[in-house]
Structures are given as C-alpha cells and as structure tokens.
Design a protein around this motif. Structure first.
Motif, mmCIF file in Angstrom:
data_model
loop_
_atom_site.group_PDB
_atom_site.id
_atom_site.type_symbol
_atom_site.label_atom_id
_atom_site.label_comp_id
_atom_site.label_asym_id
_atom_site.label_seq_id
_atom_site.Cartn_x
_atom_site.Cartn_y
_atom_site.Cartn_z
ATOM 1 N N VAL A 193 -29.540 27.883 -47.643
ATOM 2 C CA VAL A 193 -30.262 28.471 -48.770
ATOM 3 C C VAL A 193 -29.868 29.947 -48.901
ATOM 4 C CG1 VAL A 193 -32.535 28.966 -49.758
ATOM 5 C CG2 VAL A 193 -32.176 26.874 -48.400
ATOM 6 N N ALA A 218 -32.166 24.922 -44.448
ATOM 7 C CA ALA A 218 -33.104 23.911 -44.933
ATOM 8 C C ALA A 218 -32.899 22.621 -44.136
ATOM 9 C CB ALA A 218 -32.892 23.669 -46.424
ATOM 10 N N HIS A 245 -37.292 20.187 -50.743
ATOM 11 C CA HIS A 245 -37.551 21.637 -50.706
ATOM 12 C C HIS A 245 -37.673 22.176 -52.131
ATOM 13 C CE1 HIS A 245 -36.554 22.043 -46.365
ATOM 14 N NE2 HIS A 245 -35.696 21.055 -46.619
#
Length: 291
Positions: A20, A30, A35
């Motif tokens: 990310v 992640a 998400h």
C-alpha cells in the motif's frame, strides 16, 4: 491473482501480500483479505507479491580440478519474507536473474577446487555453500532461500564413456581373479581326490594281496595235513599249476579276442614258481639284514 480493484477498496488473495502506498510512497503491507483505501488521502494498492515457494532451475557449466567440463543442474526453492515484502517489491526488479548470477559465481568458484570424483561425492557440500551465500545476499532483499538441490551432474559424453569403460575393465579384472581362484580350488580338490583315490586303491591292493597270501597259506597247511607225505613246496607247485590253467581258461572265455604270447607248458610253471620263491627268499633275507 483474482484480485478486485476499485477506487475505494481492494482484495488481497491468500498466500499473497499487498503493498500500500500513500502519494507514491510506501505506507504499509496489506495482509490477505478485504481492505478499504482512502483515495482522497492518496492511498492505493500498488501491487501484490506471492508468498508461495517458487522453484528456479539453473544449469551451470564449469570445469573441475582435473580439467573435466561438467554441467550441473541446480534447483533453488525460494519465497518472499512476509515481514520484508516491501524490500522484495522495491529493491529487486528481477529476483530470478539475481539468484542465477550468485549461483553461477559460487559454483564456478568452488567446483574448480575439486576433482570429478570428489564433486560426485561432495555435491551436498557444494549445495550447502551456495545456500549459505544466497541466504546472506537475498535476505537483504526480502527473500528467503528454503532449499538448494544439486539435481544432476553431467560430465562430457566422452568422459562418461571413458568412466564406463574403466568400470567395465575393473569388473572384468575382478571376475578374472574370481575365476582363477575357482579354478585353483577345483585343481586342488581334484588333486586331493586323486591322492585319496590312489591311497584307497593301494589299501585295497594290499588287502587283496594279504587275502591271497592268507588263502594260500591256509590251503597249503590244510592240504599238507590231509595228504601225508607232501611238502609245502609240492603243494605250492600244484596250486600254481591250477592257477595257470585257470588263467588260460579265463583268457579263452574273454568277450574280446586277445592273443597273449607266454611260455606254454607245465615245465614253465615250475620256472615261474622258482622265481617267486627266490624273490620271497631274497626279500626275507633283506629284511633280516636290515633288522
């Protein structure tokens, strides 16, 4: 990967890790799952890395200490370290080429110090050396080396043919030794059997002659006792004449026609008897002189 991309959210599959970024800069990792991202704050899913074990086969051509060119097939199992996935994502563009380059370097530095026979015997040591070197280097880039296997060592075709011929010659030499030992044992056993047979044959002949002698003695004593006025010499002459005619009879009744030229006539029997008696007397005299 089966990932779902959108402006506000993203999905990271199992056995993967997402990278990310915020405004183009690394923000966090992640983990697998769903998400949410804030695009207004500059968050986005920059990419994914698989954490599965991967396999890379490397074929290396090198030379041994005894100047034999060989090809070695090396299999490397490696994977991304989850905690250091950002290093693997940003530091290396092509990890396979990096691993292959280090494998070439380590193998070509280590193998030339070994002979071909030592290489076959110690290929595990070569794999261990490559593993230790790769762990030091690739660990800094977020990769872990799980296993390294030296799958195959392939010498030049001419060398393989020569090695097979040497092995065949050694086996033929060993077979010749075993064959010679077997023939030696056979000859020894044969000689022992012949010696035993001759010994037993001699014992049989001796017993046969002893039986003949005992029979003649009994016949002479019995005849002398029953017929008064006869001496042992006269009885012996009579027995020899009888044996003489029995022998002539056996020769005539033989299945195979055989011609035997011998002095014929009763007078010659007395000569033979005299010779036998003289021989026995000389043998007895010699035995007494020896004692």
């Amino acid at each position: 990967m089966g990932n779902v991309w959108c402006v506000l959210c993203g999905c990271v599959d199992q056995a993967n890790v997402g990278v990310v970024e915020r405004w183009g800069r690394f923000e966090k990792l992640a983990q697998p799952g769903f998400h949410f991202f804030n695009p207004f704050a500059g968050e986005c899913l920059a990419g994914l890395l698989s954490t599965r074990i991967r396999s890379l086969d490397v074929r290396i051509e090198t030379k041994t200490k005894d100047n034999v060119f060989v090809q070695m097939l090396c299999s490397i199992q490696y994977r991304v370290i989850k905690e250091n996935a950002d290093d693997a994502f940003y530091e290396l563009q092509n990890p396979k080429e990096q691993i292959q380059a280090y494998v070439f370097d380590v193998v070509r530095a280590h193998v030339p110090r070994m002979t071909l026979d030592e290489l076959f015997e110690q290929k595990g040591d070569v794999a261990k050396t490559v593993l230790e070197e790769l762990e030091k280097v690739m660990g800094a880039y977020g990769y872990n080396i799980e296993h390294i296997l030296m799958v195959d060592i392939i010498p030049d075709a001419a060398v393989r043919k020569a090695m097979n011929e040497i092995n065949a010659a050694q086996r033929l030499q060993l077979a010749s030794v075993y064959k010679g030992e077997a023939e030696k044992i056979l000859q020894v056993k044969k000689a022992e059997a012949e010696a035993e047979a001759k010994y037993l044959g001699g014992v049989g002949v001796a017993k046969q002659r002893q039986a003949i002698t005992d029979g003649l003695r009994e016949n002479i004593m019995d005849f002398s006792n029953k017929v008064e006025g006869t001496s042992a010499k006269e009885v012996m002459d009579l027995i020899m004449v009888t044996q003489y005619f029995d022998t002539i009879k056996d020769l005539g009744n033989a299945s195979k026609n055989t011609t035997v030229f011998i002095p014929h006539g009763p007078g010659h029997v007395w000569d033979i008897g005299s010779q036998i008696r003289n021989g026995l007397m000389e043998a007895s005299s010699a035995q007494l002189n020896a004692e």
